[in-house]
Scaffold this active site. Structure first.
Site, short mmCIF file in Angstrom:
data_model
loop_
_atom_site.label_atom_id
_atom_site.label_comp_id
_atom_site.label_asym_id
_atom_site.label_seq_id
_atom_site.Cartn_x
_atom_site.Cartn_y
_atom_site.Cartn_z
N HIS A 1 -3.51 -4.57 7.80
CA HIS A 1 -3.62 -3.39 8.65
C HIS A 1 -2.68 -3.51 9.85
CE1 HIS A 1 -5.10 0.29 10.39
NE2 HIS A 1 -5.75 0.49 9.27
N ASN B 1 0.86 -1.19 0.00
CA ASN B 1 0.00 0.00 0.00
C ASN B 1 0.90 1.24 0.00
OD1 ASN B 1 -1.37 2.28 1.14
ND2 ASN B 1 -3.05 0.94 1.75
N GLU C 1 -8.70 0.53 -3.12
CA GLU C 1 -9.40 0.52 -1.83
C GLU C 1 -10.30 1.74 -1.75
OE1 GLU C 1 -6.61 -0.07 1.40
OE2 GLU C 1 -8.07 0.82 2.75
N ARG D 1 -7.18 12.73 1.15
CA ARG D 1 -6.07 13.20 2.00
C ARG D 1 -4.72 12.66 1.56
NH1 ARG D 1 -7.36 9.90 7.55
NH2 ARG D 1 -9.34 10.98 7.30
N HIS E 1 -5.67 3.68 -1.60
CA HIS E 1 -6.99 4.00 -1.05
C HIS E 1 -7.36 5.42 -1.46
CE1 HIS E 1 -9.56 4.22 2.94
NE2 HIS E 1 -10.27 4.52 1.87
N THR F 1 -8.25 3.45 8.68
CA THR F 1 -9.46 2.63 8.69
C THR F 1 -9.56 1.90 10.03
OG1 THR F 1 -9.05 2.31 6.34
CG2 THR F 1 -10.78 0.98 7.33
N ARG G 1 -9.56 8.05 -0.70
CA ARG G 1 -10.50 8.42 0.34
C ARG G 1 -11.41 9.55 -0.15
NH1 ARG G 1 -8.90 6.43 5.73
NH2 ARG G 1 -10.67 7.65 6.43
N GLU H 1 -10.92 -9.45 3.30
CA GLU H 1 -9.64 -9.09 3.91
C GLU H 1 -9.89 -8.92 5.40
OE1 GLU H 1 -7.10 -6.34 1.88
OE2 GLU H 1 -6.26 -5.58 3.76
N HIS I 1 0.97 6.28 1.81
CA HIS I 1 1.69 7.24 2.64
C HIS I 1 2.85 7.92 1.94
CE1 HIS I 1 -1.15 6.65 5.67
NE2 HIS I 1 -0.96 5.34 5.66
N1 PXP Z 1 -5.73 -3.19 4.10
C1 PXP Z 1 -6.70 -2.26 4.24
C2 PXP Z 1 -8.08 -2.62 3.83
C3 PXP Z 1 -6.40 -0.97 4.74
O1 PXP Z 1 -7.39 -0.05 4.92
C4 PXP Z 1 -5.07 -0.65 5.05
C5 PXP Z 1 -4.73 0.74 5.49
O2 PXP Z 1 -4.97 1.64 4.45
C6 PXP Z 1 -4.10 -1.65 4.87
C7 PXP Z 1 -4.47 -2.92 4.43
C8 PXP Z 1 -2.67 -1.40 5.18
O3 PXP Z 1 -2.53 -1.05 6.52
P1 PXP Z 1 -1.16 -0.46 7.01
O4 PXP Z 1 -0.92 0.80 6.26
O5 PXP Z 1 -1.38 -0.25 8.47
O6 PXP Z 1 -0.11 -1.51 6.73
#
Ligand code: PXP
Length: 249
Positions: free
Chosen positions: A197, A10, A73, A52, A46, A104, A48, A154, A13
């Site tokens: 997550h 992901n 996402e 953001r 993602h 999330t 959003r 998931e 960030h």
């Molecule tokens: N899976 C989902 C559905 C998420 O919402 C997130 C966070 O955006 C992640 C995985 C990845 O989480 P993290 O950034 O904490 O590794």
């Protein structure tokens, strides 16, 4: 040959960092391409409601640039469905979204919104997009995900990771046990199981060891670690923890 445990990266960030200064850099697409080269099996982003981090143009650019699957996402809104159908990603992961949350926080309440989600999932599936529901391990939510026609769930590992870092190891182990039971139930219903997550080098192994889980989606920790060691080294280290947990060297 498809891997028995995929690593989805992901890259939200990288966009968080870019947007903090309102510059054009660092570019999340560049990070995604680097992750692809370093062996990521997929990229998650993602979009959003408040934009953001990832923006509409990032999604389109990711889809254009990537050879590996893009996992879009998003919240289950009409606006996002339209953008998703136009982007035509490999997969979509439906998540709950609150404006005020930092990330999330919980899983989607599929059971409470089943009639609407059946239509919503159906439209995406008809367009050839694999639909995943981001949920907790509650059997009701797992059964509801199968009932609304999702191909994938998931499992939310955030609570498990929080308990680990709070040092509440008995509660953490109970949470892990519930995740294991959830994965087993989901697989028995024909759902493909993913998890994600909050996962880190320290917390990934017990989740990676759950045999029904086919994909982990990891972002925040990997991007943070990349600041110190680079994204390719961070990915390689995460992969080696996953492989070791799966009984592969
Ligand atoms: N899976 C989902 C559905 C998420 O919402 C997130 C966070 O955006 C992640 C995985 C990845 O989480 P993290 O950034 O904490 O590794």
């Amino acid at each position: 040959m498809s891997k028995d445990l995929r690593l989805g990266v992901n890259i939200d960030h990288v966009a968080t960092l870019r947007n903090a200064r309102g510059t054009a850099y660092p570019d999340p697409v560049r990070a995604a391409l680097l992750a692809q080269r370093a062996g990521a099996d997929g990229i998650t982003a993602h979009l959003r409601e408040d934009r953001r981090h990832i923006r509409d143009a990032d999604m389109a650019a990711l889809k254009e640039a990537l050879a590996i699957p893009l996992n879009f996402e998003m919240a289950a809104t009409a606006e996002m469905q339209k953008i998703c159908l136009a982007t035509a990603p490999h997969a979509v992961c439906l998540v709950p979204e609150k404006r005020e949350e930092v990330t999330t926080e919980g899983g989607l309440d599929v059971a409470a919104d089943a009639a609407r989600l059946t239509d919503y999932v159906g439209a995406l599936a008809e367009a050839g997009i694999r639909v995943s529901m981001f949920i907790g391990h509650d059997p009701r939510q797992i059964e509801a995900s199968a009932a609304v026609g999702a191909a994938v769930i998931e499992l939310h590992t955030g609570h498990y990771c929080d308990l680990h870092y709070e040092g509440r190891f008995d509660a953490r182990d109970l949470e892990l046990e519930a995740l294991r039971a959830g994965a087993k139930l989901a697989a028995s219903l024909g759902l493909e199981v993913h998890a994600g997550h909050g996962l880190t080098y320290e917390t990934v192994a017990p989740v990676a060891a759950i045999p029904q889980i086919r994909e982990l989606n990891i972002g925040h920790f990997l991007i943070g670690e990349a600041v110190f060691v680079g994204l390719d080294a961070a990915l390689a280290q995460m992969r080696s923890h996953m492989d070791a947990a799966r009984g592969r060297k």
